[in-house]
Each structure stands twice: as C-alpha cells, then as structure tokens.
Enzyme design. Structure first.
Site, PDB file in Angstrom:
ATOM      1  N   ASN A   1       0.865  -1.186   0.000  1.00 13.01           N
ATOM      2  CA  ASN A   1       0.000   0.000   0.000  1.00 13.01           C
ATOM      3  C   ASN A   1       0.899   1.233   0.000  1.00 13.01           C
ATOM      4  OD1 ASN A   1      -1.563   2.265   0.953  1.00 13.01           O
ATOM      5  ND2 ASN A   1      -3.147   0.825   1.595  1.00 13.01           N
TER       6      ASN A   1
ATOM      7  N   ARG B   1       4.864  18.488   0.810  1.00 13.87           N
ATOM      8  CA  ARG B   1       5.648  19.586   0.242  1.00 13.87           C
ATOM      9  C   ARG B   1       5.012  20.206  -0.997  1.00 13.87           C
ATOM     10  NH1 ARG B   1      11.112  20.243   1.838  1.00 13.87           N
ATOM     11  NH2 ARG B   1      11.137  21.879   0.231  1.00 13.87           N
TER      12      ARG B   1
ATOM     13  N   HIS C   1      -5.504   3.532  -1.718  1.00 14.75           N
ATOM     14  CA  HIS C   1      -6.797   3.772  -1.082  1.00 14.75           C
ATOM     15  C   HIS C   1      -7.121   5.251  -1.184  1.00 14.75           C
ATOM     16  CE1 HIS C   1      -9.633   2.697   2.495  1.00 14.75           C
ATOM     17  NE2 HIS C   1     -10.101   3.736   1.825  1.00 14.75           N
TER      18      HIS C   1
ATOM     19  N   ARG D   1      -9.180   8.573  -0.970  1.00 12.89           N
ATOM     20  CA  ARG D   1     -10.328   9.043  -0.203  1.00 12.89           C
ATOM     21  C   ARG D   1     -10.904  10.281  -0.868  1.00 12.89           C
ATOM     22  NH1 ARG D   1      -7.390   6.183   3.706  1.00 12.89           N
ATOM     23  NH2 ARG D   1      -8.751   4.959   5.067  1.00 12.89           N
TER      24      ARG D   1
ATOM     25  N   HIS E   1      -4.142  11.959   0.479  1.00 14.84           N
ATOM     26  CA  HIS E   1      -2.890  11.263   0.153  1.00 14.84           C
ATOM     27  C   HIS E   1      -2.946  10.821  -1.312  1.00 14.84           C
ATOM     28  CE1 HIS E   1      -5.569   8.101   1.568  1.00 14.84           C
ATOM     29  NE2 HIS E   1      -5.367   8.416   2.832  1.00 14.84           N
TER      30      HIS E   1
ATOM     31  N   GLU F   1      -8.605   0.261  -3.090  1.00 19.68           N
ATOM     32  CA  GLU F   1      -9.499   0.159  -1.942  1.00 19.68           C
ATOM     33  C   GLU F   1     -10.308   1.435  -1.791  1.00 19.68           C
ATOM     34  OE1 GLU F   1      -6.656  -2.474   1.065  1.00 19.68           O
ATOM     35  OE2 GLU F   1      -6.966  -0.338   1.446  1.00 19.68           O
TER      36      GLU F   1
ATOM     37  N   THR G   1      -7.919   6.322   9.189  1.00 21.61           N
ATOM     38  CA  THR G   1      -7.615   5.051   8.537  1.00 21.61           C
ATOM     39  C   THR G   1      -8.819   4.138   8.713  1.00 21.61           C
ATOM     40  OG1 THR G   1      -6.000   3.248   8.367  1.00 21.61           O
ATOM     41  CG2 THR G   1      -6.539   4.031  10.588  1.00 21.61           C
TER      42      THR G   1
ATOM     43  N   HIS H   1      -4.068  -4.593   7.686  1.00 19.20           N
ATOM     44  CA  HIS H   1      -4.167  -3.563   8.717  1.00 19.20           C
ATOM     45  C   HIS H   1      -3.289  -3.911   9.915  1.00 19.20           C
ATOM     46  CE1 HIS H   1      -6.271   0.241   9.607  1.00 19.20           C
ATOM     47  NE2 HIS H   1      -5.867  -0.033  10.838  1.00 19.20           N
ATOM     48  N   ASP H   2      -2.252  -3.131  10.086  1.00 16.48           N
ATOM     49  CA  ASP H   2      -1.294  -3.260  11.194  1.00 16.48           C
ATOM     50  C   ASP H   2      -0.472  -4.541  11.152  1.00 16.48           C
ATOM     51  OD1 ASP H   2      -2.007  -0.791  12.086  1.00 16.48           O
ATOM     52  OD2 ASP H   2      -3.149  -1.477  13.819  1.00 16.48           O
TER      53      ASP H   2
ATOM     54  N   GLY I   1       1.082  -1.355   4.274  1.00 23.30           N
ATOM     55  CA  GLY I   1       1.556  -0.031   3.902  1.00 23.30           C
ATOM     56  C   GLY I   1       2.289   0.678   5.021  1.00 23.30           C
ATOM     57  N   HIS I   2       1.549   1.082   6.050  1.00 26.43           N
ATOM     58  CA  HIS I   2       2.120   1.934   7.099  1.00 26.43           C
ATOM     59  C   HIS I   2       3.360   1.310   7.728  1.00 26.43           C
ATOM     60  CE1 HIS I   2       2.019   5.070  10.176  1.00 26.43           C
ATOM     61  NE2 HIS I   2       2.328   4.109  11.037  1.00 26.43           N
TER      62      HIS I   2
END
Length: 239
Positions: A8, A19, A44, A46, A51, A71, A101, A191-192, A214-215
C-alpha cells in the site's frame, strides 16, 4: 502456497503532498517496489484526496504489471474511478469520509442489498471484488450472499493482541479463513500487519492469498531500506 505481498503506497503520497511537489514520485516508487519483488500495489483514495489522488489511480494503471488493487468506500465517485481504471481487484471498505484510517469491516448482513448491487456492477466489468470484514463468521456467510470473490480480514485486533503476547487472538481469523475456504471465497488480510507479526499470521491462516501492507512497511523502510524490507516480507510469507 506463498502469500502475495501487495504494498500500500498511500504513505508515499502523504509524504509527497506534504511539500506540494512530486517528491517522492509515486509512480517511480510503485515501479521500484515491484522490481524489488512486491507482487501487488494497493492504493486507497479518499474523497478529500489527502494522500492518494484520483489522478494517481489513473497514472499507476499503465505501470502496475503485478496486481493492482484499489481500496475505498464505494460512493459513486469512487465507483466511477474504479470502472474507468479497471484494476485487477477492488476492495470495498466502509470507512467514513473523515476517517484517519480504516477502522471496521462491513456488516454484510445489514448492507446486503447495497453490497450485492455494488459487487454485481464491478464483476460485470471483470473486476475481482473483495470486501473488508471483521473476523466474524456471520460476516463471512454474508460475504458469500452478496457475491464477493474475496474477503479481506481486518487484522488490527490481531496485531494489537499479538503485541501483548496473546497469540490465541489468531483463532477467530483462522475460523473465518476456514469458513471462507469452504465457501470458495478467497482470503486476503490487512491492517497493522508488520515484520513482527506477519510470519506467525501467514503460517496460521489457511489459504491466505494476499496481504496488503503499507504503514508498517514504509515505517520499517526508513531504518532498513525499501528493497531490504520488501524482501524481508517475502521471505516471511514463504510457506
């Protein structure tokens, strides 16, 4: 079976947008992680495009040569984007507009009619459809009823419990994967998930086809490097 790693890249877009320019370049990053061995790219977008921008989804289409997964909450604007881009997979997530999230899976029973209609439209256009669900057997049965090709297990609670040393928290995810396999629904997860917990999770979940990360992957890459981290995940996902 080896579970596929889909990266992700939302956090790369977040860094770029901070920036207002084009550094880091999202398209180049997507090319690079595929060259490093990632088997998919996930985005993903939104509605506020804080982002990933909708144009990013279009720009990535021609360079994602692995699996392209988009997503999002299936509002009309999102659906039109997916139908235009036609990724290999769309993952439906019931996040609110202001959610930082994703924080919950679909109630596939309560939203049966809506999900059935949305999934039917995507499948008619040749797009594999996955739905984000909590590890609840009733939601898996509901996913079958609405016609989902796959489910994506929402793994935040597993990751939290694992960090506390509670490995038994995996059981509800195993049960849901078993049920999905019985119903011939593919199993994804996300997720996580991180380098800390991914090997245990992947080995315990039967028929796990794909994880979207991702994160954690981006955060780990700050210390260890993107190429190195992608291949660390690939090694842990081999079964």
């Amino acid at each position: 079976m080896t579970t596929k790693l889909s990266v992700n890249i939302n956090k790369i877009a977040t860094l770029r947008n901070a920036r207002g320019g084009d550094v880091p370049n999202l398209v180049k990053f997507a090319k690079d992680v595929q060259n490093y061995g990632a088997q998919g790219i996930t985005i993903h977008p939104r509605p506020d495009e804080r982002h990933i921008r909708y144009q990013d989804a279009r720009d990535l289409k021609s360079i994602v040569h692995t699996e392209y997964n988009i997503e999002g909450n299936p509002i009309r604007k999102f659906m039109d984007l997916v139908l235009e881009v036609k990724p290999m997979q769309v993952t439906l997530v019931p996040d609110s507009i202001d959610a930082i999230t994703s924080n919950a899976g679909w109630n596939t029973i309560q939203h049966k009619d809506f999900l059935t209609e949305v999934i039917s439209e995507f499948k008619k256009n040749g797009i594999r459809t996955s739905i984000f669900v909590d590890p609840d057997l009733a939601m898996i049965d509901g996913a079958k009823e609405v016609g989902a090709d796959r489910i994506e297990l929402y793994t935040e609670e597993f990751a939290h419990q694992y960090s506390l040393g509670n490995k038994k928290a995996i059981q509800s995810y195993i049960d849901c994967a078993v049920r999905s396999n019985e119903l011939e629904i593919g199993v994804n997860a996300g997720h996580d998930l991180s380098l800390e917990n991914i090997e245990f999770f992947a080995k315990e979940i039967p028929g796990l086809l794909e994880v979207s990360i991702g994160h954690a992957l981006i955060a780990e890459s700050l210390y260890l490097g993107v190429d190195n981290v992608v291949n660390m995940y690939l090694k842990k996902l081999k079964q």
